[in-house]
Design a protein around this motif. Structure first.
Motif, PDB file in Angstrom:
ATOM      1  N   UNK A 186     -33.557 -36.002  62.012  1.00 39.42           N
ATOM      2  CA  UNK A 186     -32.580 -36.361  61.415  1.00 39.42           C
ATOM      3  C   UNK A 186     -32.716 -34.809  61.055  1.00 39.42           C
ATOM      4  N   UNK A 187     -31.339 -34.644  60.507  1.00 36.30           N
ATOM      5  CA  UNK A 187     -31.037 -33.458  59.052  1.00 36.30           C
ATOM      6  C   UNK A 187     -30.964 -34.557  58.550  1.00 36.30           C
ATOM      7  N   UNK A 188     -30.218 -33.861  57.028  1.00 34.76           N
ATOM      8  CA  UNK A 188     -29.209 -34.813  55.953  1.00 34.76           C
ATOM      9  C   UNK A 188     -27.613 -35.004  55.697  1.00 34.76           C
ATOM     10  N   UNK A 189     -27.058 -35.360  55.577  1.00 33.52           N
ATOM     11  CA  UNK A 189     -26.387 -35.261  54.626  1.00 33.52           C
ATOM     12  C   UNK A 189     -25.306 -34.373  54.449  1.00 33.52           C
ATOM     13  N   UNK A 190     -24.722 -33.429  54.214  1.00 39.87           N
ATOM     14  CA  UNK A 190     -23.505 -32.529  53.946  1.00 39.87           C
ATOM     15  C   UNK A 190     -24.604 -31.434  54.312  1.00 39.87           C
TER      16      UNK A 190
END
Length: 358
Positions: free
Chosen positions: A313-317
């Motif tokens: 999953x991609x990171x926050x932001x």
């Protein structure tokens, strides 16, 4: 000190936002115009997809003869922008709208459609004492199951009624074929034209349309005009229909990852209020070209849930660009779109015809 380079879109936009790549738009316009010209069709693009006068003028500059609007409010905005030839491809019913139509017809060449004597009667009552007649196309249901007369014989009957009413001129036929029926609809129209000619009625315009069938259309003597809409942007539904590739999609929604609570799930700040709930018979709510393995599985108003089966999953932001299922509806969800050329930011553009939906 070296000169600053072009401003990048990610340094300007706040998400969720709609990006329009003008390089892709211009390629799509020219491709469509060349294709229709080769088939002998005049092009009258449908502006409900973009609702932007600047893009309507670009379509005209490429060779379009005029534009199509689905609503009276859209047509008014286009006329305000100096566009002089407009087809409103929707029954206009009710005194207030008919009064606006007459005002609009005094400052632009307007053509309308009708599929019943009730619609024709309303148009005639408003234009009977006008100094110029209103052009009317008989709308034909060639298989879509929406508006339109049901048979070629019924088209002739209604055409006679249009021609006999004061203030109106019978100008031809219009249809929106069902998916994958563009070529067969031309046969229906050909039968109607033959009956019209036998009845002594001239059909100046025979208008068909639909982006899904655009590049599958053959040359037909029964069709004089084509009304493509979504082709200017394209979207996931058109990729699914085989009408375009992801690289042909000019409109994308850019969203920010606001939460990644587990490795196989992420949440973005784009929900039904920008991506819409349209599925068009597909699964999921758009595609992410850079990560085709990610699936946008559900939307709430302000949240989109993405499943990441690879567990990364991609990171926050992080920012994600999404090709929506249906670009036309996305255009109607935002006040402004952001014009770009590749990664370079051009400007924000007001979606001028969005605010007048009637």
């Amino acid at each position: 000190m070296p000169a600053a380079g072009p401003l990048k879109w990610w340094d300007v936009v706040e998400t969720p936002a709609v990006l329009i790549d003008l390089d892709v738009v211009e390629t799509n316009i020219l491709r469509c115009q060349a294709h229709c010209t080769a088939l002998g069709f005049r092009v009258r693009p449908h502006i409900k997809t973009h609702k932007l006068p600047v893009l309507a003028h670009a379509q005209l500059a490429a060779g379009a003869i005029g534009v199509t609007a689905q609503k009276l409010g859209e047509a008014e905005i286009m006329a305000d922008a100096g566009i002089e030839d407009i087809l409103i491809s929707y029954n206009i019913v009710g005194k207030a709208k008919l009064q606006r139509l007459r005002q609009l017809a005094s400052r632009a060449r307007i053509t309308v459609v009708a599929d019943s004597i009730e619609v024709v009667s309303g148009l005639s009552a408003m234009f009977a004492d006008s100094s110029s007649t209103l052009d009317v196309l008989v709308e034909c249901d060639t298989g879509m199951g929406r508006c339109g007369v049901l048979t070629p014989q019924a088209a002739v009957t209604l055409a006679r009624q249009v021609a006999a009413r004061p203030g109106l001129r019978f100008a031809g036929l219009m249809t929106y074929p069902a998916p994958k029926q563009g070529n067969s609809a031309a046969g229906w129209l050909g039968e109607a034209i033959a009956l019209l000619h036998a009845a002594g009625l001239k059909s100046d315009t025979v208008s068909s349309g639909g982006t899904p069938d655009l590049y599958a259309m053959n040359r037909h003597d029964s069709v004089s005009e084509y009304r493509p809409g979504s082709y200017i942007y394209n979207d996931r539904s058109l990729i699914d229909a085989g009408a375009c590739d992801a690289t042909d999609c000019a409109l994308t929604v850019v969203a920010t990852v606001i939460s990644s609570p587990e490795p196989n799930r992420t949440i973005i700040d784009a929900g039904t209020k920008v991506l819409t709930s349209d599925l068009f018979g597909m699964q999921h709510y758009g595609m992410i070209p850079e990560r085709p393995d990610f699936a946008i599985v559900s939307l709430n108003e302000e949240h989109g849930r993405i499943e990441c089966p690879s567990g990364d999953a991609p990171g926050v932001g992080d920012l994600l660009r999404i090709i929506p299922n249906h670009a036309c509806v996305v255009s109607n969800m935002v006040n402004h779109v952001h014009l770009v050329r590749g990664d370079n930011y051009v400007r924000a553009e007001l979606v001028a015809a969005r605010g007048k939906i009637e």
